[in-house]
Design a protein around this motif. Structure first.
Motif, PDB file in Angstrom:
ATOM      1  N   THR A 245       0.837  -1.204   0.000  1.00 13.77           N
ATOM      2  CA  THR A 245       0.000   0.000   0.000  1.00 13.77           C
ATOM      3  C   THR A 245       0.873   1.256   0.000  1.00 13.77           C
ATOM      4  O   THR A 245       0.619   2.216  -0.734  1.00 13.77           O
ATOM      5  CB  THR A 245      -0.913   0.011   1.245  1.00 13.77           C
ATOM      6  OG1 THR A 245      -1.632  -1.220   1.297  1.00 13.77           O
ATOM      7  CG2 THR A 245      -1.905   1.157   1.200  1.00 13.77           C
TER       8      THR A 245
ATOM      9  N   LYS B 277      -3.378   6.139   4.066  1.00 16.72           N
ATOM     10  CA  LYS B 277      -4.699   5.516   4.050  1.00 16.72           C
ATOM     11  C   LYS B 277      -4.535   4.010   3.868  1.00 16.72           C
ATOM     12  O   LYS B 277      -3.802   3.575   2.978  1.00 16.72           O
ATOM     13  CB  LYS B 277      -5.498   6.108   2.882  1.00 16.72           C
ATOM     14  CG  LYS B 277      -6.962   5.770   2.923  1.00 16.72           C
ATOM     15  CD  LYS B 277      -7.675   6.407   1.751  1.00 16.72           C
ATOM     16  CE  LYS B 277      -9.114   5.901   1.662  1.00 16.72           C
ATOM     17  NZ  LYS B 277      -9.687   6.095   0.340  1.00 16.72           N
ATOM     18  N   ILE B 278      -5.199   3.236   4.731  1.00 16.61           N
ATOM     19  CA  ILE B 278      -5.145   1.778   4.599  1.00 16.61           C
ATOM     20  C   ILE B 278      -6.169   1.350   3.551  1.00 16.61           C
ATOM     21  O   ILE B 278      -7.295   1.850   3.529  1.00 16.61           O
ATOM     22  CB  ILE B 278      -5.485   1.082   5.953  1.00 16.61           C
ATOM     23  CG1 ILE B 278      -4.609   1.632   7.082  1.00 16.61           C
ATOM     24  CG2 ILE B 278      -5.350  -0.426   5.839  1.00 16.61           C
ATOM     25  CD1 ILE B 278      -3.136   1.347   6.972  1.00 16.61           C
ATOM     26  N   VAL B 279      -5.779   0.430   2.675  1.00 17.29           N
ATOM     27  CA  VAL B 279      -6.696  -0.042   1.633  1.00 17.29           C
ATOM     28  C   VAL B 279      -7.860  -0.801   2.259  1.00 17.29           C
ATOM     29  O   VAL B 279      -7.666  -1.639   3.139  1.00 17.29           O
ATOM     30  CB  VAL B 279      -5.964  -0.983   0.638  1.00 17.29           C
ATOM     31  CG1 VAL B 279      -6.940  -1.546  -0.391  1.00 17.29           C
ATOM     32  CG2 VAL B 279      -4.846  -0.245  -0.073  1.00 17.29           C
ATOM     33  N   GLU B 280      -9.069  -0.473   1.782  1.00 13.21           N
ATOM     34  CA  GLU B 280     -10.247  -1.235   2.216  1.00 13.21           C
ATOM     35  C   GLU B 280     -10.613  -2.191   1.092  1.00 13.21           C
ATOM     36  O   GLU B 280     -11.009  -1.762   0.009  1.00 13.21           O
ATOM     37  CB  GLU B 280     -11.418  -0.286   2.515  1.00 13.21           C
ATOM     38  CG  GLU B 280     -11.211   0.496   3.805  1.00 13.21           C
ATOM     39  CD  GLU B 280     -12.386   1.411   4.129  1.00 13.21           C
ATOM     40  OE1 GLU B 280     -13.491   1.160   3.619  1.00 13.21           O
ATOM     41  OE2 GLU B 280     -12.167   2.378   4.882  1.00 13.21           O
ATOM     42  N   PHE B 281     -10.426  -3.477   1.353  1.00 15.25           N
ATOM     43  CA  PHE B 281     -10.672  -4.470   0.314  1.00 15.25           C
ATOM     44  C   PHE B 281     -12.165  -4.777   0.187  1.00 15.25           C
ATOM     45  O   PHE B 281     -12.853  -4.968   1.184  1.00 15.25           O
ATOM     46  CB  PHE B 281      -9.902  -5.758   0.617  1.00 15.25           C
ATOM     47  CG  PHE B 281      -8.413  -5.575   0.609  1.00 15.25           C
ATOM     48  CD1 PHE B 281      -7.729  -5.373  -0.579  1.00 15.25           C
ATOM     49  CD2 PHE B 281      -7.687  -5.578   1.792  1.00 15.25           C
ATOM     50  CE1 PHE B 281      -6.357  -5.187  -0.598  1.00 15.25           C
ATOM     51  CE2 PHE B 281      -6.308  -5.394   1.784  1.00 15.25           C
ATOM     52  CZ  PHE B 281      -5.641  -5.193   0.586  1.00 15.25           C
ATOM     53  N   GLN B 282     -12.625  -4.826  -1.069  1.00 13.81           N
ATOM     54  CA  GLN B 282     -14.040  -5.158  -1.306  1.00 13.81           C
ATOM     55  C   GLN B 282     -14.312  -6.619  -0.980  1.00 13.81           C
ATOM     56  O   GLN B 282     -15.399  -6.968  -0.534  1.00 13.81           O
ATOM     57  CB  GLN B 282     -14.391  -4.860  -2.765  1.00 13.81           C
ATOM     58  CG  GLN B 282     -14.304  -3.382  -3.080  1.00 13.81           C
ATOM     59  CD  GLN B 282     -14.920  -3.058  -4.431  1.00 13.81           C
ATOM     60  OE1 GLN B 282     -14.952  -3.908  -5.313  1.00 13.81           O
ATOM     61  NE2 GLN B 282     -15.384  -1.848  -4.604  1.00 13.81           N
TER      62      GLN B 282
ATOM     63  N   LEU C 213      -6.560  -6.938   9.737  1.00 13.46           N
ATOM     64  CA  LEU C 213      -7.170  -6.126   8.685  1.00 13.46           C
ATOM     65  C   LEU C 213      -8.453  -5.441   9.157  1.00 13.46           C
ATOM     66  O   LEU C 213      -8.807  -4.377   8.669  1.00 13.46           O
ATOM     67  CB  LEU C 213      -7.468  -6.988   7.446  1.00 13.46           C
ATOM     68  CG  LEU C 213      -6.234  -7.440   6.649  1.00 13.46           C
ATOM     69  CD1 LEU C 213      -6.613  -8.464   5.597  1.00 13.46           C
ATOM     70  CD2 LEU C 213      -5.526  -6.256   6.002  1.00 13.46           C
ATOM     71  N   GLN C 214      -9.141  -6.081  10.125  1.00 15.85           N
ATOM     72  CA  GLN C 214     -10.362  -5.471  10.661  1.00 15.85           C
ATOM     73  C   GLN C 214     -10.042  -4.310  11.614  1.00 15.85           C
ATOM     74  O   GLN C 214     -10.823  -3.375  11.749  1.00 15.85           O
ATOM     75  CB  GLN C 214     -11.211  -6.526  11.380  1.00 15.85           C
ATOM     76  CG  GLN C 214     -12.042  -7.351  10.385  1.00 15.85           C
ATOM     77  CD  GLN C 214     -12.460  -8.709  10.941  1.00 15.85           C
ATOM     78  OE1 GLN C 214     -12.256  -9.000  12.121  1.00 15.85           O
ATOM     79  NE2 GLN C 214     -13.014  -9.548  10.080  1.00 15.85           N
ATOM     80  N   ASN C 215      -8.888  -4.388  12.266  1.00 23.59           N
ATOM     81  CA  ASN C 215      -8.482  -3.325  13.212  1.00 23.59           C
ATOM     82  C   ASN C 215      -7.046  -2.883  12.922  1.00 23.59           C
ATOM     83  O   ASN C 215      -6.177  -2.999  13.786  1.00 23.59           O
ATOM     84  CB  ASN C 215      -8.570  -3.836  14.657  1.00 23.59           C
ATOM     85  CG  ASN C 215      -9.897  -4.534  14.928  1.00 23.59           C
ATOM     86  OD1 ASN C 215     -10.909  -3.891  15.059  1.00 23.59           O
ATOM     87  ND2 ASN C 215      -9.861  -5.859  14.985  1.00 23.59           N
TER      88      ASN C 215
ATOM     89  N   LYS D  89      -5.408  -0.124  12.745  1.00 24.81           N
ATOM     90  CA  LYS D  89      -4.775   0.933  13.558  1.00 24.81           C
ATOM     91  C   LYS D  89      -4.176   0.380  14.857  1.00 24.81           C
ATOM     92  O   LYS D  89      -3.241   0.949  15.401  1.00 24.81           O
ATOM     93  CB  LYS D  89      -5.782   2.040  13.857  1.00 24.81           C
ATOM     94  CG  LYS D  89      -6.051   2.898  12.612  1.00 24.81           C
ATOM     95  CD  LYS D  89      -7.069   3.963  12.833  1.00 24.81           C
ATOM     96  CE  LYS D  89      -7.284   4.733  11.517  1.00 24.81           C
ATOM     97  NZ  LYS D  89      -8.413   5.641  11.605  1.00 24.81           N
TER      98      LYS D  89
ATOM     99  N   HIS E 207      -5.135   4.861  -4.721  1.00 25.26           N
ATOM    100  CA  HIS E 207      -6.032   4.472  -3.624  1.00 25.26           C
ATOM    101  C   HIS E 207      -7.497   4.472  -4.045  1.00 25.26           C
ATOM    102  O   HIS E 207      -8.327   3.845  -3.402  1.00 25.26           O
ATOM    103  CB  HIS E 207      -5.878   5.438  -2.433  1.00 25.26           C
ATOM    104  CG  HIS E 207      -4.742   5.068  -1.533  1.00 25.26           C
ATOM    105  ND1 HIS E 207      -4.557   3.785  -1.086  1.00 25.26           N
ATOM    106  CD2 HIS E 207      -3.738   5.802  -0.997  1.00 25.26           C
ATOM    107  CE1 HIS E 207      -3.481   3.752  -0.310  1.00 25.26           C
ATOM    108  NE2 HIS E 207      -2.957   4.961  -0.251  1.00 25.26           N
TER     109      HIS E 207
END
Length: 385
Positions: free
Chosen positions: A258, A314-319, A296-298, A300, A269
């Motif tokens: 990322t 920014k952390i990638v939010e995977f679909q 990946l769920q948490n 931070k 992004h």
């Protein structure tokens, strides 16, 4: 969701993603000073989009890479206005951008039959030019592929991208147990039961520091820009380039990938992204996968483990996050379905956005037209005058 039936791979031998061409507009025709006759304008050079064209085909068909339009006809007694010279058309693939020698963008070809003027013909001789013709414009242009695939595979070397491509599309990329197997894009196609086709590109392996042009560097990252969506491929057991480099766990590789993309171009992004967690056939893979999902769920909660310069903005939010094994075929069908669903959703969003823009443009245009109509007050005042 449509399950995949047969899959097909189309090999692009000696893949070419950019081409340099010489173009020249035709010279104008001679004027006829005694009778005030005008010479014909020289022909123009156009680049025209064709769906079935590739840059390799263009290079093979025109090895000299020179495109010159026809000259305008001279003015004569029987035809005082000379005819225009013949235009020259360069057939090019859909999805290219055209730049001049200085890197300035001339235009883009985004759909079939889009056309762009790249070299203009010279004026014919007329009173304005003292009846002498002008030469056509000379221009060296670069054709660059903007979009090479629907989905681009992103991952560090040995993540299993080549093996995954061979699973989803019956491709036969070179696969070996060493880094940098892929040195140029390998393109494959997934064909679904309803004949929908999705192109997938396995791109040269990314490494830490790629944004600074290390390894394949910018050449790799340039290809990433040319895909509609990104599919991150991560080895569940982590990654180590060599005995001299640091071992990275699966979560770390996602954060580093990322960061590399962000440092190259922040807009990456905005691309929809999926995550394939590969090598689930390895021992303890399930435990590691549960740990990764928690991270990946948490995300931070775990970023304090990284050096500051390694943390992306920014952390990638995977679909979709899909556990797979490119070796055994586990999860491959589900992955194909998720790729299809994600691209369909993106296409729907783009269509909605396009229709909303058209509606807004129409409203603005109607508002402007309405505001130009004279009001009753204006009419009354003019009558009083």
């Amino acid at each position: 969701m449509v399950h995949c039936g047969c899959t097909l791979f189309r090999k692009y031998g000696n893949f070419i993603d950019n081409l340099r061409l010489f173009t020249k507009g035709g010279s104008g025709g001679m004027g006829y000073p005694r009778l005030g006759g005008e010479g014909g304008k020289g022909g123009d050079v156009w680049v025209v989009a064709h769906k079935k064209m590739t840059l390799k085909q263009l290079k093979d068909k025109y090895p000299q890479k020179r495109f010159v339009a026809g000259g305008g006809a001279n003015s004569r007694v029987s035809a005082l206005k000379g005819s225009k010279g013949k235009d020259c058309e360069i057939p090019a693939p859909v999805g290219i951008s055209i730049t001049d020698e200085n890197g300035k963008i001339i235009g883009e070809l985004n759909k079939e039959e889009d056309r762009i003027l790249v070299a203009e013909g010279g004026l014919g001789g007329k009173l304005l030019t003292n009846f002498l013709p002008l030469k056509g414009q000379k221009r060296v242009i670069h054709l660059d592929l903007k979009l090479i695939a629907d989905v681009g595979l992103v991952g560090f070397p040995n993540a299993g991208k080549s093996s995954l491509l061979s699973q989803v599309s019956h491709a036969k990329p070179m696969i070996a147990d060493y880094a940098f197997t892929t040195l140029k894009p390998e393109l494959g196609k997934i064909i679904y039961n309803d004949f929908k086709q999705i192109s997938v590109a396995d791109l040269p392996g990314l490494i830490e520091g790629a944004y600074m042009n290390k390894g394949m560097g910018h050449k790799f990252l340039k290809h990433i820009e040319r895909t509609r969506q990104l599919l991150f491929v991560v080895d569940i057991s982590g990654f180590q380039l060599s005995s001299r480099t640091q071992y990275r766990a699966a979560f770390e590789t996602i954060i580093l990938l990322t960061k590399e993309l962000e440092l190259y171009k922040e807009e990456l992004h905005t691309k929809p992204a999926l995550l394939a967690v590969n090598k689930m056939d390895l021992p303890n893979a399930q435990d590691k996968f549960h740990e990764l999902m928690n991270q990946l769920q948490n995300p931070k909660d775990f970023l304090h483990l990284f050096e500051k310069n390694m943390i992306p903005e920014k952390i990638v939010e995977f679909q979709h996050i899909i556990p797979i094994s490119a070796l055994t075929g586990e999860g491959i069908e589900e992955l194909k379905d998720c790729i299809r669903a994600s691209l369909d959703e993106q296409a729907n969003q783009e269509n909605d956005a396009y229709h909303k823009k058209q509606l807004l443009d129409l409203r603005i245009s109607n508002t402007i037209s309405y505001s130009r109509l004279p009001s009753e007050h204006t009419v009354a005042s003019s009558e009083m005058i």
